[in-house]
Design a protein around this motif. Structure first.
Motif, PDB file in Angstrom:
ATOM      1  N   ALA A 277      53.924  85.625 106.385  1.00  0.00           N
ATOM      2  CA  ALA A 277      52.761  85.856 107.003  1.00  0.00           C
ATOM      3  C   ALA A 277      52.101  87.415 107.144  1.00  0.00           C
ATOM      4  O   ALA A 277      53.122  87.970 106.990  1.00  0.00           O
ATOM      5  N   ASP A 278      51.594  87.579 107.550  1.00  0.00           N
ATOM      6  CA  ASP A 278      50.961  89.101 107.822  1.00  0.00           C
ATOM      7  C   ASP A 278      51.119  89.237 108.707  1.00  0.00           C
ATOM      8  O   ASP A 278      50.492  88.271 109.775  1.00  0.00           O
ATOM      9  N   ASP A 280      49.729  91.038 110.892  1.00  0.00           N
ATOM     10  CA  ASP A 280      48.708  90.548 112.272  1.00  0.00           C
ATOM     11  C   ASP A 280      48.970  89.108 112.690  1.00  0.00           C
ATOM     12  O   ASP A 280      47.913  88.516 113.656  1.00  0.00           O
ATOM     13  N   ASP A 281      48.873  87.709 111.155  1.00  0.00           N
ATOM     14  CA  ASP A 281      49.213  86.430 111.858  1.00  0.00           C
ATOM     15  C   ASP A 281      50.572  86.101 112.785  1.00  0.00           C
ATOM     16  O   ASP A 281      50.552  84.725 112.441  1.00  0.00           O
ATOM     17  N   ARG A 282      51.234  86.658 112.505  1.00  0.00           N
ATOM     18  CA  ARG A 282      52.477  86.406 112.670  1.00  0.00           C
ATOM     19  C   ARG A 282      52.750  86.132 114.502  1.00  0.00           C
ATOM     20  O   ARG A 282      51.823  86.156 114.868  1.00  0.00           O
ATOM     21  N   GLU A 284      53.138  85.808 118.373  1.00  0.00           N
ATOM     22  CA  GLU A 284      53.565  86.169 118.725  1.00  0.00           C
ATOM     23  C   GLU A 284      55.249  85.588 119.803  1.00  0.00           C
ATOM     24  O   GLU A 284      55.535  84.683 119.855  1.00  0.00           O
TER      25      GLU A 284
END
Length: 361
Positions: A277-278, A280-282, A284
């Motif tokens: 994943a990018d 920012d998209d990982r 939390e």
């Protein structure tokens, strides 16, 4: 055997040279060793001695050989292309690959995963040997690619799914755990492993203290020239005193390995999600999750150092007195449990560290 070839003539430190050495290590220590056990002579593409176009020779091996083993580490394009061609034959094909280095698109196909450590390579060799024995005896179920290819060639119409098939598939998807459930399960498992590791540490400390006191008593008896009956009594006392901590050690190590096995697939899946994943998209908490895995690996290795020393000592216990054979076997069992588990944890750590470096780059 198909796999990344690299460049053996490249200078040391060159990526091509590293690929060559990594692939050759897997071939020699895993594939070749396992094949020899079942009477198979494995051949790498760069070892084909017949003069001619290498590509054509490789294609003929893919089509005609009874067994193909594919090292899919890092998803080398040539390997994936050759593997796809092989899948259309329906013949025995076994995939292996380094954990954390598998192409995402083939993770649904059973792959023998290994960690690049002495223990990890031995485990992979043993697993490959079993897969070869089973495959040569019973063959393998056709993959989707094989079935589709054969259906097209035979003119067989595609199979339509019935409403009940669609319903069953939907229910199965509904029951599949989501990301939050997966992370919760992994968190609980890791906490249980921490608790087990603490118990193992306490047991090792107790055994160490008892061993030190018993050693001092035995040394005193030896210096005074005490008879063997007196020394045997000291051994019996020592065996009785380590019974409880050895029992705790065995129980905790078994629990540690069981928790490790129960969450291993979940941890690998989460690492795969984070890795692909990018940033920012990982999910939390991904960074804290990596920290937890790295910390777990470090503490497990520290605990294993102490356990290994007991394992070495336990090998000679049985020859000293039969009263020590029981504790010795339990200690050796604990060592075996932990070694297998830590090999997987080391693989987690390598992937976590790799993600860290890629993120910081």
């Amino acid at each position: 055997m198909i796999g990344p070839i690299g460049n053996k003539f490249a200078p040391i430190g060159d990526p091509g040279r590293q690929i060559y050495e990594d692939s050759l290590q897997v071939f020699e220590e895993v594939i070749q060793a396992a094949c020899q056990k079942v009477g198979i002579d494995p051949v790498r593409a760069d070892q084909i001695a017949i003069a001619g176009e290498i590509t054509e020779q490789v294609f003929r091996h893919l089509l005609e050989d009874d067994v193909v083993i594919a090292d899919v580490s890092n998803g080398n394009p040539n390997v994936m292309y050759e593997l796809g061609l092989r899948h259309t034959t329906g013949k025995l094909t076994i995939q292996i690959g380094e954990f954390g280095q598998l192409p995402f698109d083939i993770t649904a196909i059973r792959t023998i995963q290994f960690s690049r450590s002495p223990r990890g390579l031995i485990d992979a060799r043993n697993e490959l040997e079993r897969a070869l024995q089973a495959g040569l005896l019973d063959g393998q179920d056709p993959l989707t690619a094989t079935r589709v290819w054969r259906d097209v060639q035979s003119g067989k119409p595609e199979v339509e799914l019935s409403p009940s098939d669609i319903s069953d598939a939907t229910e199965s998807e509904d029951d599949a755990p989501g990301l939050l459930e997966m992370m919760t399960e992994v968190e609980n498992g890791l906490q249980s492993m921490v608790d087990d590791a603490n118990t193992i540490t306490e047991a090792i400390e107790q055994i160490g203290m008892v061993t030190e006191l018993s050693g001092a008593e035995m040394e005193k008896a030896n210096q005074s020239g005490a008879p063997n009956s007196s020394r045997l009594a000291l051994v019996a006392k020592y065996a009785a005193n380590i019974k409880d901590p050895v029992g705790k050690l065995e129980e905790a190590s078994t629990s540690f390995a069981a928790h490790m096995s129960s969450i291993n697939d979940g941890v690998k899946a989460l690492l795969q999600i984070i890795q692909t994943a990018d940033p920012d998209d990982r999910p939390e908490g991904w960074s804290e999750f990596l920290d937890q895995l790295i910390s777990m690996a470090e503490s497990s290795r520290e605990g294993m150092e102490g356990l290994n020393s007991f394992g070495t000592a336990a090998e000679g216990m049985g020859s000293l007195s039969r009263q020590l054979r029981g504790p010795g076997k339990k200690i050796n069992g604990a060592v075996a449990n932990m070694r297998k588990a830590i090999a997987d944890i080391d693989a987690w750590e390598r992937t976590a560290q790799s993600i860290r470096k890629a993120t910081e780059a």
